[in-house]
Design an enzyme around this catalytic site. Structure first.
Site, PDB file in Angstrom:
ATOM      1  N   GLY A  15       0.120   8.771  -2.974  1.00 51.74           N
ATOM      2  CA  GLY A  15      -1.048   8.350  -2.206  1.00 51.74           C
ATOM      3  C   GLY A  15      -2.311   9.023  -2.704  1.00 51.74           C
ATOM      4  O   GLY A  15      -2.354  10.247  -2.824  1.00 51.74           O
ATOM      5  N   GLY A  17      -5.503   8.293  -1.304  1.00 49.09           N
ATOM      6  CA  GLY A  17      -6.527   7.894  -0.351  1.00 49.09           C
ATOM      7  C   GLY A  17      -7.261   9.086   0.229  1.00 49.09           C
ATOM      8  O   GLY A  17      -7.586  10.039  -0.480  1.00 49.09           O
ATOM      9  N   ILE A  19      -6.354  11.588   2.370  1.00 48.30           N
ATOM     10  CA  ILE A  19      -5.653  12.863   2.220  1.00 48.30           C
ATOM     11  C   ILE A  19      -5.360  13.126   0.747  1.00 48.30           C
ATOM     12  O   ILE A  19      -5.507  14.247   0.257  1.00 48.30           O
ATOM     13  CB  ILE A  19      -4.351  12.871   3.037  1.00 48.30           C
ATOM     14  CG1 ILE A  19      -4.663  12.805   4.531  1.00 48.30           C
ATOM     15  CG2 ILE A  19      -3.526  14.122   2.734  1.00 48.30           C
ATOM     16  CD1 ILE A  19      -3.431  12.697   5.407  1.00 48.30           C
ATOM     17  N   ASP A  39      -0.350   5.582  -6.709  1.00 52.80           N
ATOM     18  CA  ASP A  39      -1.002   4.813  -5.647  1.00 52.80           C
ATOM     19  C   ASP A  39      -1.125   3.376  -6.122  1.00 52.80           C
ATOM     20  O   ASP A  39      -1.400   3.122  -7.305  1.00 52.80           O
ATOM     21  CB  ASP A  39      -2.396   5.367  -5.310  1.00 52.80           C
ATOM     22  CG  ASP A  39      -2.911   4.836  -3.977  1.00 52.80           C
ATOM     23  OD1 ASP A  39      -3.057   5.636  -3.034  1.00 52.80           O
ATOM     24  OD2 ASP A  39      -3.170   3.622  -3.874  1.00 52.80           O
ATOM     25  N   ASN A  49     -16.904   6.725   2.003  1.00 51.31           N
ATOM     26  CA  ASN A  49     -17.446   7.662   2.999  1.00 51.31           C
ATOM     27  C   ASN A  49     -16.526   8.845   3.266  1.00 51.31           C
ATOM     28  O   ASN A  49     -16.895   9.768   3.984  1.00 51.31           O
ATOM     29  CB  ASN A  49     -17.747   6.937   4.320  1.00 51.31           C
ATOM     30  CG  ASN A  49     -16.486   6.516   5.054  1.00 51.31           C
ATOM     31  OD1 ASN A  49     -15.431   6.373   4.453  1.00 51.31           O
ATOM     32  ND2 ASN A  49     -16.611   6.299   6.358  1.00 51.31           N
ATOM     33  N   CYS A 164       6.098 -17.107  21.114  1.00 49.36           N
ATOM     34  CA  CYS A 164       5.634 -18.306  21.820  1.00 49.36           C
ATOM     35  C   CYS A 164       4.185 -18.159  22.283  1.00 49.36           C
ATOM     36  O   CYS A 164       3.424 -19.136  22.310  1.00 49.36           O
ATOM     37  CB  CYS A 164       6.551 -18.607  23.006  1.00 49.36           C
ATOM     38  SG  CYS A 164       6.695 -17.252  24.188  1.00 49.36           S
ATOM     39  N   CYS A 395      19.798  11.475   6.678  1.00 50.61           N
ATOM     40  CA  CYS A 395      20.238  12.804   6.233  1.00 50.61           C
ATOM     41  C   CYS A 395      21.451  13.325   6.998  1.00 50.61           C
ATOM     42  O   CYS A 395      21.981  14.380   6.674  1.00 50.61           O
ATOM     43  CB  CYS A 395      19.080  13.806   6.365  1.00 50.61           C
ATOM     44  SG  CYS A 395      18.624  14.213   8.062  1.00 50.61           S
TER      45      CYS A 395
END
Length: 549
Positions: A15, A17, A19, A39, A49, A164, A395
Site C-alpha cells: 500500500g 496511500g 499511511i 500498490d 492533500n 428487492c 491460523c
C-alpha cells in the site's frame, strides 16, 4: 548494532496511500535500506492533500513508483523496489513473501488485508497492520502462533440493503446510489463476477446508444415497475414516475463548469450521464472490452453514478444529492487526516524496531483515539497483543458450518460465494468421503460438474455432509472441515442464499431453525455499503480501522 540490523532487514510495504507514503518516508529516515512496495493504484488529484510524496505533476502515475522515487531522493543509498500490481495477483504469492523479514499492511480494504494476513501466516512472517479512520487509528503486530491474526476476530458487517428494495422499491438516496453502482458494473464491469448481482439492476447493456439507454432506465423500466400493482397497493408505498423525454436529452447543457457542491437539474444530470457514458464506452472499446472497475477517483465512473442515482431518485420522489455527497457515499469515504496517518506510520516503525531487535514480547496494540479516554485522559493507548484464536480458520484449527439449499445451490455457487469470497480461497479442492472434487476451471469435466446442484449423486454434498477443503494455490492452509446442513428456506437466487458460521474444530450441532433464518438478513446476497463514519468508529472490533491505507 541496531542500525546495522535496520540496514539489513528486508521489508515489504503493501500500500502506497496515506499511511504507505508516511511509512515509507519514516522507514528510510530511520535507517532501513532494503524495502519493496506494492500498490495497484495511480495518483489522483484528491490524494494530494495527505499523500505528501506526490505532486500535481504525478497525477495519473503509479503510486508505488512515484513513492519509491521520492523515498530514494531522501536516501540515495536505499534499495527501494516498486511494483504496480494487485497484491492478490499470482505474482505476489507465498514465494514472493518468503524473502522478507517483516511485512507492513498499509491497505484500505478488508479483503486485501485478509489476503496478506493469510500469506504471512502461511510463510510465518511477522505482519504489522496499520489503519486509520478519521482521527482514530491503530497498529497491530501479527505473528503466527504468538498473537491473534487478522481473521481471529470477526469484522463488523457493513450496512446491508435487501435486493428487492434496491431493484424495485427504493426510498432513500443510498438505495439509488447502490443501484447505480451495480448499473455501472452491468455496463462496464466484470460480467463473470459472482458477487456482482448484475441481473438485479436492469436488462440493459453497455452496447446501447446513450439516449436509448437513458430512456430505458428512466422511462421504460419505470413504466414496468408501475405495472407491478402489488408493489404500490401497500400502505405508504409511493409509485414512481418516469422522467419526461424532453428532460433526458441534455441539449444545450455545458457540463465542464458544474458545481459538485450543488444539486444538478434533470437536464444537467442527463447531459452528464450521456457524456460520461460515451467516454466510458470509448475506454471500453480501446481496452477491447476489458472490465472497468468502479473507482471513486475515476471521474467518468463517479459522474455516471452521480447522474444515474439522482435521475432514479427523481423518478421515485427521493431527495437528490450533490455530486460531492454521492462520491462520499459511493466511495464509502471517511475523511482522512494526514496527521493521524503520520502518527500511525510512526507507531508501525516503532513496532518494527522491536521485531528487528528480536523483542516480539514487547510488541503492543497501539491506539490513537479522537477523544481522550481512560482515567488519565489519554489519546494514545497501548495494550498487550491478543492471543491466537484456536478456532480461527486461518491460523487455528477452526471449522465452518454452512446452511444452504443443497438441491438448488450449485457447486459453482458454493465455490464462488462461500469458499472464494467468504473464505478467501483461490483454488480450493473438496473431499467428501471417498469423493474428491478438484476445482480446476480449465478442466472441461469440472465445468460440467460446477453447474450441478450440491446434492447431485456425483457430488454427494447433502445434509450433514462433512467436507475436507484445501486451497491448492496457497500451501500454507491446512485442511479445513466444513459441515453442510440443508435448509429448504435458503435460496441462492433470493435474499437468504446461505448462512456461514465459524465453529470449533469438528462438526457443530445443526443450527436452530430460527437462528439460520435470523442471520440470513446479513448475508452477502444483500447489496452492502458503509455509509457513515460513526458506524465503523463505534464498532467493537479491535481490528476495525479500514478507512485509510
Amino acid at each position: 548494532d541496531m542500525l546495522q540490523k535496520c540496514n539489513k532487514a528486508k521489508l515489504l510495504v503493501v500500500g502506497a496511500g496515506g499511511i504507505g507514503c508516511e511509512l515509507l518516508k519514516t522507514l528510510v529516515l530511520s535507517g532501513f535500506r532494503d524495502i519493496e512496495i506494492v500498490d495497484l493504484d495511480t495518483i489522483d488529484v484528491s490524494n494530494l492533500n495527505r499523500q505528501f510524496l506526490f505532486r500535481r505533476e504525478h497525477v495519473g502515475q503509479p503510486k508505488a513508483t512515484v513513492a519509491a522515487a521520492a523515498a530514494r531522493a531522501m536516501c540515495p543509498d536505499a534499495r527501494i523496489v516498486a511494483y504496480q500490481g494487485n497484491i492478490k495477483g499470482a505474482d505476489f504469492g507465498p514465494t514472493f513473501f518468503e524473502k522478507f523479514d517483516i511485512v507492513f499492511n498499509a491497505l484500505d480494504n478488508i479483503e486485501a488485508r485478509r489476503h496478506v494476513n493469510m500469506i504471512c501466516v502461511s510463510v510465518d512472517k511477522p505482519l504489522i497492520d496499520g489503519g486509520t479512520q478519521g482521527y482514530d487509528g491503530q497498529v497491530v503486530t501479527i505473528q503466527k502462533g504468538k498473537s491473534a491474526c487478522y481473521d481471529c476476530e470477526p469484522k463488523a458487517t457493513p450496512k446491508g440493503f435487501p435486493v428487492c428494495t434496491i431493484r424495485s422499491t427504493p426510498d432513500k438516496p443510498i438505495h439509488c446510489i447502490v443501484w447505480s453502482k451495480h448499473l455501472f458494473g452491468l455496463l462496464f464491469g466484470d460480467k463473470n463476477d459472482p458477487s456482482a448481482d448484475l441481473n438485479n439492476v436492469t436488462d440493459a447493456s453497455g452496447d446501447m446508444e446513450g439516449p436509448a439507454l437513458l430512456k430505458k432506465l428512466m422511462v421504460d423500466d419505470i413504466d414496468k415497475a408501475l405495472s407491478m400493482k402489488d408493489l404500490w397497493d401497500k400502505p405508504g408505498a409511493k409509485p414512481p414516475n418516469p422522467i419526461p423525454l424532453d428532460d433526458l436529452t441534455g441539449e444545450g447543457v455545458v457540463t465542464q463548469d458544474l458545481d459538485v457542491q450543488s444539486v444538478w437539474t434533470l437536464k444537467q444530470l442527463s447531459a452528464v450521464f450521456l457524456e460520461r457514458y460515451a467516454a466510458l464506452q470509448q475506454r471500453s472499446r480501446e481496452g477491447k472490452g476489458a472490465p472497468i472497475a468502479f473507482d471513486k477517483d475515476d471521474e467518468d465512473a463517479m459522474s455516471l453514478v452521480t447522474a444515474a442515482s439522482n435521475l432514479r431518485a427523481h423518478c421515485y420522489g427521493i431527495e437528490l444529492l450533490t455530486a460531492y455527497r454521492v462520491q462520499d457515499i459511493a466511495g464509502n469515504i471517511i475523511p482522512a487526516i494526514a496527521t493521524t496517518n503520520a502518527i500511525i506510520a510512526g507507531a508501525m516503525v516503532m513496532e518494527c524496531f522491536k521485531l528487528v531487535d528480536g523483542r516480539f514480547q514487547d510488541c503492543r496494540i497501539f491506539y490513537r483515539k479522537r477523544a481522550p479516554s481512560g482515567t488519565k485522559g489519554e489519546v494514545f493507548l497501548q495494550t498487550g497483543l491478543d492471543e491466537p484464536n484456536p478456532n480461527c480458520v486461518i491460523c487455528g484449527k477452526g471449522a465452518a458450518q454452512v446452511t444452504i439449499n443443497t438441491h438448488k445451490a450449485t457447486l459453482g455457487f458454493f465455490l464462488d460465494r462461500i469458499l472464494k469470497k467468504e473464505m478467501q480461497m483461490s483454488m480450493p479442492s473438496i473431499s467428501v468421503g471417498d469423493n474428491f472434487i478438484e476445482c480446476d476451471p480449465e478442466d472441461p469435466d469440472f465445468r460440467k460438474r460446477e453447474k450441478k446442484p450440491l446434492s447431485d449423486p456425483s457430488l454427494k454434498i447433502t445434509h450433514e455432509a462433512m467436507l475436507s477443503v484445501e486451497d491448492d494455490s496457497q500451501n500454507f492452509r491446512g485442511s479445513l472441515t466444513i459441515t453442510v446442513y440443508h435448509s429448504d428456506e435458503m435460496d441462492p437466487e433470493g435474499d437468504a442464499p446461505f448462512t456461514l458460521k465459524i465453529t470449533a474444530s469438528g462438526a457443530a450441532p445443526p443450527p436452530q431453525e430460527g437462528g439460520a433464518l435470523a442471520a440470513a438478513g446479513d448475508d452477502d446476497d444483500d447489496l452492502e455499503i458503509v455509509v457513515e463514519e460513526s458506524d465503523q468508529a463505534n464498532g467493537s472490533s479491535k481490528r476495525g480501522r479500514e478507512g485509510e491505507g
